[in-house]
Design an enzyme around this catalytic site. Sequence first.
Site, PDB file in Angstrom:
ATOM      1  N   GLU A 108      32.350  -7.022  23.515  1.00 30.20           N
ATOM      2  CA  GLU A 108      33.255  -8.094  23.098  1.00 30.20           C
ATOM      3  C   GLU A 108      32.973  -9.392  23.855  1.00 30.20           C
ATOM      4  OE1 GLU A 108      37.252  -6.036  21.575  1.00 30.20           O
ATOM      5  OE2 GLU A 108      36.711  -5.393  23.597  1.00 30.20           O
ATOM      6  N   GLU A 128      36.121   2.473  21.531  1.00 27.20           N
ATOM      7  CA  GLU A 128      37.544   2.632  21.855  1.00 27.20           C
ATOM      8  C   GLU A 128      38.249   3.690  21.003  1.00 27.20           C
ATOM      9  OE1 GLU A 128      36.581  -1.433  23.505  1.00 27.20           O
ATOM     10  OE2 GLU A 128      35.935  -0.185  21.833  1.00 27.20           O
TER      11      GLU A 128
END
Length: 254
Positions: A108, A128
């Site tokens: 990210e 995740e």
Amino acid sequence: MSATVLVSRDGAILTVTINRPERRNAIDRATSESIAAAMDAFDADKTLSVAILTGAGDHFCAGMDLKAFLDGERIELAGRGLAGIIETPPRKPVIAAIEGYALAGGFEIALACDLIVASESAQFGLPEARRGLIAGSGGLVRMPERMPRQIAMECALTGRMIPVREAERWGLVNRCTPAGGALDAARALAGEIAANAPLALAATKQVVANSHRWSEAELWPRQNAILETVITSEDAREGAAAFAEKRTPNWRGR
């Protein structure tokens, strides 16, 4: 600035290195604060045109430091997010130079940069969902902007690794190098960018990064307002004069 982040400059190029190789450059609070400080200084310095964000050792960044999180640290910065860059990237261009893992928050962070140079050792991913979590630091928003939406959806839902050659095929990576070559290639790309006018670079980034979110009614007024700040600048006159006089421009960032 803490020892977890190293900062150096070469002319108009700033290099910011996450320096926690023993933790695969995972981000704790001090590292978030130091990256934010480095990027603020980068934006404020008119003599700097482009930054490179990289990681020390064999990996770019494995994301949030879960040990620090479990110890009660607030890793993300208010209004800025993870590494101080997720929610408020610099106005000027940033290149991510990636070796090894860019996973979870590390991926990210790379997506918050404008360009990605990666070596053949690089692997990307948002794992995740495999941990019962969600990629909440911009990955689910930015990944579909950088690669085909259905591929981004697959990668996010499966949490699988994305090898660098696949990332390159989907357009996620600008340049791919042999292992160990990402930083040098990023410096070469930064040099190409830094040869141009700083104000023009920041304005160009602003339009490219944001225009797809502007409504049709907003598009031309917003772009023209940005354009006006550039064409009335000293650098615009310097660029025209340098072209006419067949010399290298002397940019002043104003």
